[in-house]
Design a protein around this motif. Structure first.
Motif, PDB file in Angstrom:
ATOM      1  N   GLY A 198       0.819  -1.201   0.000  1.00 27.00           N
ATOM      2  CA  GLY A 198       0.000   0.000   0.000  1.00 27.00           C
ATOM      3  C   GLY A 198       0.854   1.254   0.000  1.00 27.00           C
ATOM      4  N   ALA A 199       1.973   1.211   0.760  1.00 19.48           N
ATOM      5  CA  ALA A 199       2.865   2.372   0.790  1.00 19.48           C
ATOM      6  C   ALA A 199       3.477   2.602  -0.583  1.00 19.48           C
ATOM      7  CB  ALA A 199       3.958   2.159   1.834  1.00 19.48           C
ATOM      8  N   ILE A 200       3.844   1.502  -1.264  1.00 22.40           N
ATOM      9  CA  ILE A 200       4.418   1.650  -2.611  1.00 22.40           C
ATOM     10  C   ILE A 200       3.379   2.277  -3.538  1.00 22.40           C
ATOM     11  CG2 ILE A 200       5.258   0.403  -4.632  1.00 22.40           C
ATOM     12  CD1 ILE A 200       6.522  -1.612  -2.731  1.00 22.40           C
ATOM     13  N   ALA A 201       2.131   1.796  -3.457  1.00 26.59           N
ATOM     14  CA  ALA A 201       1.089   2.324  -4.339  1.00 26.59           C
ATOM     15  C   ALA A 201       0.853   3.811  -4.067  1.00 26.59           C
ATOM     16  CB  ALA A 201      -0.210   1.542  -4.149  1.00 26.59           C
ATOM     17  N   LEU A 202       0.802   4.190  -2.777  1.00 27.52           N
ATOM     18  CA  LEU A 202       0.555   5.599  -2.457  1.00 27.52           C
ATOM     19  C   LEU A 202       1.735   6.465  -2.864  1.00 27.52           C
ATOM     20  CD1 LEU A 202      -1.218   5.444   1.004  1.00 27.52           C
ATOM     21  CD2 LEU A 202      -2.170   6.123  -1.191  1.00 27.52           C
ATOM     22  N   GLY A 203       2.951   5.958  -2.596  1.00 31.32           N
ATOM     23  CA  GLY A 203       4.143   6.713  -2.996  1.00 31.32           C
ATOM     24  C   GLY A 203       4.160   6.910  -4.500  1.00 31.32           C
ATOM     25  N   ALA A 204       3.832   5.841  -5.227  1.00 29.55           N
ATOM     26  CA  ALA A 204       3.816   5.949  -6.687  1.00 29.55           C
ATOM     27  C   ALA A 204       2.764   6.954  -7.128  1.00 29.55           C
ATOM     28  CB  ALA A 204       3.551   4.584  -7.303  1.00 29.55           C
ATOM     29  N   ALA A 205       1.622   6.985  -6.414  1.00 26.80           N
ATOM     30  CA  ALA A 205       0.557   7.912  -6.805  1.00 26.80           C
ATOM     31  C   ALA A 205       1.019   9.357  -6.728  1.00 26.80           C
ATOM     32  CB  ALA A 205      -0.662   7.713  -5.913  1.00 26.80           C
ATOM     33  N   SER A 206       2.061   9.608  -5.901  1.00 30.58           N
ATOM     34  CA  SER A 206       2.506  10.996  -5.750  1.00 30.58           C
ATOM     35  C   SER A 206       3.346  11.473  -6.917  1.00 30.58           C
ATOM     36  CB  SER A 206       3.283  11.144  -4.443  1.00 30.58           C
ATOM     37  OG  SER A 206       4.508  10.451  -4.546  1.00 30.58           O
ATOM     38  N   PHE A 207       4.074  10.575  -7.605  1.00 31.87           N
ATOM     39  CA  PHE A 207       4.913  11.083  -8.686  1.00 31.87           C
ATOM     40  C   PHE A 207       4.637  10.446 -10.046  1.00 31.87           C
ATOM     41  CE2 PHE A 207       7.285   7.488  -7.121  1.00 31.87           C
ATOM     42  CZ  PHE A 207       7.824   6.935  -8.260  1.00 31.87           C
ATOM     43  N   VAL A 208       3.941   9.295 -10.049  1.00 32.95           N
ATOM     44  CA  VAL A 208       3.697   8.628 -11.327  1.00 32.95           C
ATOM     45  C   VAL A 208       2.833   9.466 -12.294  1.00 32.95           C
ATOM     46  CG1 VAL A 208       2.282   6.759 -12.275  1.00 32.95           C
ATOM     47  CG2 VAL A 208       4.202   6.237 -10.792  1.00 32.95           C
ATOM     48  N   PRO A 209       1.743  10.106 -11.813  1.00 32.95           N
ATOM     49  CA  PRO A 209       0.953  10.887 -12.773  1.00 32.95           C
ATOM     50  C   PRO A 209       1.778  11.968 -13.472  1.00 32.95           C
ATOM     51  CG  PRO A 209      -0.295  10.555 -10.777  1.00 32.95           C
ATOM     52  CD  PRO A 209       1.081  10.048 -10.502  1.00 32.95           C
ATOM     53  N   TRP A 210       2.665  12.625 -12.710  1.00 28.04           N
ATOM     54  CA  TRP A 210       3.519  13.653 -13.323  1.00 28.04           C
ATOM     55  C   TRP A 210       4.445  13.057 -14.370  1.00 28.04           C
ATOM     56  CZ3 TRP A 210       8.984  14.139 -12.069  1.00 28.04           C
ATOM     57  CH2 TRP A 210       9.597  15.177 -12.782  1.00 28.04           C
ATOM     58  N   LEU A 211       5.172  11.977 -13.989  1.00 27.67           N
ATOM     59  CA  LEU A 211       6.129  11.378 -14.927  1.00 27.67           C
ATOM     60  C   LEU A 211       5.398  10.808 -16.138  1.00 27.67           C
ATOM     61  CD1 LEU A 211       8.863   9.421 -12.946  1.00 27.67           C
ATOM     62  CD2 LEU A 211       9.163  11.301 -14.532  1.00 27.67           C
ATOM     63  N   THR A 212       4.215  10.220 -15.908  1.00 29.74           N
ATOM     64  CA  THR A 212       3.459   9.672 -17.033  1.00 29.74           C
ATOM     65  C   THR A 212       3.054  10.786 -17.993  1.00 29.74           C
ATOM     66  OG1 THR A 212       2.629   8.009 -15.511  1.00 29.74           O
ATOM     67  CG2 THR A 212       1.547   8.155 -17.631  1.00 29.74           C
ATOM     68  N   GLY A 213       2.658  11.932 -17.411  1.00 26.71           N
ATOM     69  CA  GLY A 213       2.321  13.070 -18.262  1.00 26.71           C
ATOM     70  C   GLY A 213       3.503  13.499 -19.111  1.00 26.71           C
ATOM     71  N   VAL A 214       4.688  13.591 -18.475  1.00 28.51           N
ATOM     72  CA  VAL A 214       5.896  13.948 -19.230  1.00 28.51           C
ATOM     73  C   VAL A 214       6.128  12.935 -20.347  1.00 28.51           C
ATOM     74  CG1 VAL A 214       8.395  14.191 -19.079  1.00 28.51           C
ATOM     75  CG2 VAL A 214       6.976  15.110 -17.270  1.00 28.51           C
ATOM     76  N   ALA A 215       6.007  11.643 -19.994  1.00 28.33           N
ATOM     77  CA  ALA A 215       6.282  10.587 -20.977  1.00 28.33           C
ATOM     78  C   ALA A 215       5.270  10.623 -22.117  1.00 28.33           C
ATOM     79  CB  ALA A 215       6.253   9.230 -20.288  1.00 28.33           C
ATOM     80  N   LEU A 216       4.003  10.919 -21.804  1.00 24.86           N
ATOM     81  CA  LEU A 216       2.984  10.978 -22.862  1.00 24.86           C
ATOM     82  C   LEU A 216       3.279  12.118 -23.826  1.00 24.86           C
ATOM     83  CD1 LEU A 216      -0.343  10.245 -20.960  1.00 24.86           C
ATOM     84  CD2 LEU A 216       0.769   8.832 -22.675  1.00 24.86           C
ATOM     85  N   ARG A 217       3.738  13.262 -23.282  1.00 26.43           N
ATOM     86  CA  ARG A 217       4.068  14.384 -24.169  1.00 26.43           C
ATOM     87  C   ARG A 217       5.202  14.001 -25.101  1.00 26.43           C
ATOM     88  NH1 ARG A 217       3.170  17.550 -19.584  1.00 26.43           N
ATOM     89  NH2 ARG A 217       1.096  18.449 -19.717  1.00 26.43           N
ATOM     90  N   ILE A 218       6.202  13.248 -24.566  1.00 30.82           N
ATOM     91  CA  ILE A 218       7.304  12.811 -25.423  1.00 30.82           C
ATOM     92  C   ILE A 218       6.760  11.935 -26.549  1.00 30.82           C
ATOM     93  CG2 ILE A 218       9.432  11.483 -25.508  1.00 30.82           C
ATOM     94  CD1 ILE A 218       9.729  12.053 -22.509  1.00 30.82           C
ATOM     95  N   SER A 219       5.897  10.981 -26.182  1.00 37.82           N
ATOM     96  CA  SER A 219       5.407  10.023 -27.178  1.00 37.82           C
ATOM     97  C   SER A 219       4.554  10.707 -28.228  1.00 37.82           C
ATOM     98  CB  SER A 219       4.591   8.926 -26.501  1.00 37.82           C
ATOM     99  OG  SER A 219       5.434   8.117 -25.730  1.00 37.82           O
ATOM    100  N   VAL A 220       3.750  11.696 -27.811  1.00 33.88           N
ATOM    101  CA  VAL A 220       2.870  12.354 -28.770  1.00 33.88           C
ATOM    102  C   VAL A 220       3.669  13.258 -29.704  1.00 33.88           C
ATOM    103  CG1 VAL A 220       1.049  14.077 -28.954  1.00 33.88           C
ATOM    104  CG2 VAL A 220       0.801  12.168 -27.398  1.00 33.88           C
ATOM    105  N   ASN A 221       4.714  13.893 -29.162  1.00 30.20           N
ATOM    106  CA  ASN A 221       5.515  14.785 -30.011  1.00 30.20           C
ATOM    107  C   ASN A 221       6.460  14.034 -30.919  1.00 30.20           C
ATOM    108  OD1 ASN A 221       4.374  17.038 -28.930  1.00 30.20           O
ATOM    109  ND2 ASN A 221       5.891  17.210 -27.292  1.00 30.20           N
ATOM    110  N   ASN A 222       6.629  12.766 -30.671  1.00 31.43           N
ATOM    111  CA  ASN A 222       7.617  11.980 -31.432  1.00 31.43           C
ATOM    112  C   ASN A 222       7.279  11.952 -32.923  1.00 31.43           C
ATOM    113  OD1 ASN A 222       9.570  10.269 -32.221  1.00 31.43           O
ATOM    114  ND2 ASN A 222       8.988   8.582 -30.886  1.00 31.43           N
TER     115      ASN A 222
END
Lengths: 222, 248
Positions: A198-222
């Motif tokens: 549960g701690a891993i899931a909550l910790g991931a929830a704090s930074f994964v949405p941001w990093l995923t957003g960055v990664a999606l922008r990279i993929s779309v601009n590719n």
């Protein structure tokens, strides 16, 4: 908040309309579990010892397989670009997509796991640990895997690469998940491991949405 | 401050300065490693339990330390390249990924060679060995990403994202794997304690650690220089540099 709810509703509707995408990971989960008695031993006593690991590895693999679909269709039909261009926060929408992914893969897996546990003669007392650890654990896997899915969505043959990128990140969840079930099978306290997941899931929830957003922008601009 | 960052971000300046740095570091590392390896393999006293087989520590420990440090460096470079968009950071990141992978492979192989006489098996599923293996997988993932992505810019950014999520996970991986199984001897050095081994044993080890670090940095500069030449091949100073080197 309403944007997130709308996103969740849209994802649920899409999943309901494409039922085969819902069923495939479950079938895969069952088939992988079936391979183990065939490949290792049909002896129920040995299987009951191996059951926590087998079920957890199978759940991990079938989550991995379904990750590729998290952004693929939206990327193909262009709605991913619309999401990134929208005025609402991308992070919130990404979080909604992750939760939706868990609801259509992790949750059904969890609900199906006691049956497979019985087939592998996992002791009754371990079923709660199995379901609790899978419920929290698949959420953590969906979170961690989202970054990999976002990075590889623009690639035509991204599936295998996606597996290579995210599997090392899944290892802690696997360790805690399988050991909680194995502990419960021996009537040992198991909530601590589930709390770690549960701690891993909550910790991931704090930074994964941001990093995923960055990664999606990279993929779309590719 | 801003000027200093800008200077480091300029490939031309980096290219011009790094030749001397790599040369200096290369000489330092050659000296340290020669002294360390001869001292360690030839003259350091035997271990009272492990005999001569412990001597592989002089290669095993430095490469394991550098393999871990290299990933931390990659993650810092990844953060720099995402936040400040410095071109140089992503070039260095790309250059050091294979070095880190090789060092983790060396640590694993020397560990296996060491494990055979000590534990009686080439491979044991012990926590620190397994974390090193996972670290190598993380490196290979980054390298695979570079190979698959055709667009240079998106490859750079993707690798940066991947190293950041990797570095957040490394402590969790290490902790969980430790919790899962521990057989390996505890860390050889702790910064806060006096080493448990005699000075004739740990001084060559320290020399080797600094030597391998210097070797790593020298390699980093050399590989970054060729990366600069490849990426900036359209810049006029690179064309001049190439014609100077080829004598044309």
């Amino acid at each position: 908040m309403s944007a997130i709810m709308l996103m969740l509703r849209r994802e649920m509707l899409l999943a309901y309309r494409r039922k085969i995408d819902l069923i495939n990971p479950l079938l895969f989960f069952m088939m992988v579990v079936t391979l183990f008695p065939l490949g290792v031993t049909p002896d129920l006593e040995k299987l009951s010892m191996l059951a926590p690991g087998i079920i957890w590895v199978a759940a991990l693999l079938s989550t991995l397989l379904s990750l590729d679909m998290m952004f693929r269709n939206d990327y193909d039909d262009g709605s991913l670009e619309q999401i990134l261009l929208s005025a609402k926060s991308v992070e919130g929408l990404v979080l909604a997509k992750i939760i939706a992914h868990w609801m259509v893969t992790g949750l059904p897996l969890t609900l199906m796991s006691p049956m497979l546990g019985m087939m592998l003669s996992l002791p009754q007392r371990a079923m709660i640990a199995l379901m609790a650890s899978l419920a929290v654990g698949t959420l953590a896997l969906s979170m961690l895997g989202a970054v990999g899915a976002a990075l590889t969505v623009g690639l035509r043959k991204g599936g295998l690469l996606l597996a290579l990128l995210v599997m090392p990140l899944f290892i802690p969840v696997l360790i805690f998940g399988a050991s909680s079930v194995a502990g419960a099978a021996q009537a040992i306290e198991f909530w601590a491991q589930i709390a770690y997941i549960g701690a891993i899931a909550l910790g991931a929830a704090s930074f994964v949405p941001w990093l995923t957003g960055v990664a999606l922008r990279i993929s779309v601009n590719n | 401050m801003w000027k200093w960052i800008q200077k480091w971000g300029s490939p031309k300046w980096f290219y011009q300065m790094s030749w001397n740095w790599s040369l200096t570091l290369g000489v330092i590392s050659a000296l340290l490693m020669t002294v360390g390896i001869i001292w360690g393999l030839g003259f350091a006293p035997q271990d009272y339990q492990q005999g001569n087989s412990f001597r592989i520590i002089y290669i095993h420990v430095p490469s394991a330390i550098v393999a871990e440090a290299c990933y931390m460096m990659m993650a810092s470079l990844g953060a720099i390249s995402i936040i400040w968009k410095l071109k140089m950071a992503s070039m260095v990141l790309k250059s050091i990924a294979p070095i880190g992978a090789i060092f983790s492979l060396i640590a694993l192989i020397t560990g296996a060679v060491w494990g055979k006489p000590t534990w009686g098996a080439w491979w044991v599923w012990d926590a620190r060995i397994t974390s090193m293996l996972i670290l190598m997988f993380l490196y290979l993932g980054v390298i695979a990403l570079y190979h698959v992505m055709e667009n240079e810019q998106s490859a750079d950014k993707s690798a940066a994202v991947l190293t950041i999520i990797g570095v957040v996970n490394i402590p969790i991986i290490k902790y969980s794997v430790n919790w899962w199984n521990t057989l390996h001897q505890p860390a050889t050095f702790k910064l806060t304690e006096k080493p448990a081994m005699p000075a004739e044993m740990w001084i060559p080890l320290v020399l080797m650690i600094f030597g391998v670090y210097a070797f790593f940095l020298a390699q980093m500069f050399i590989r970054s220089r060729s990366e600069i030449l490849i990426r900036e091949r359209k810049a006029s100073w690179v064309k001049e540099e190439i014609s100077r080197m080829t004598g044309a």
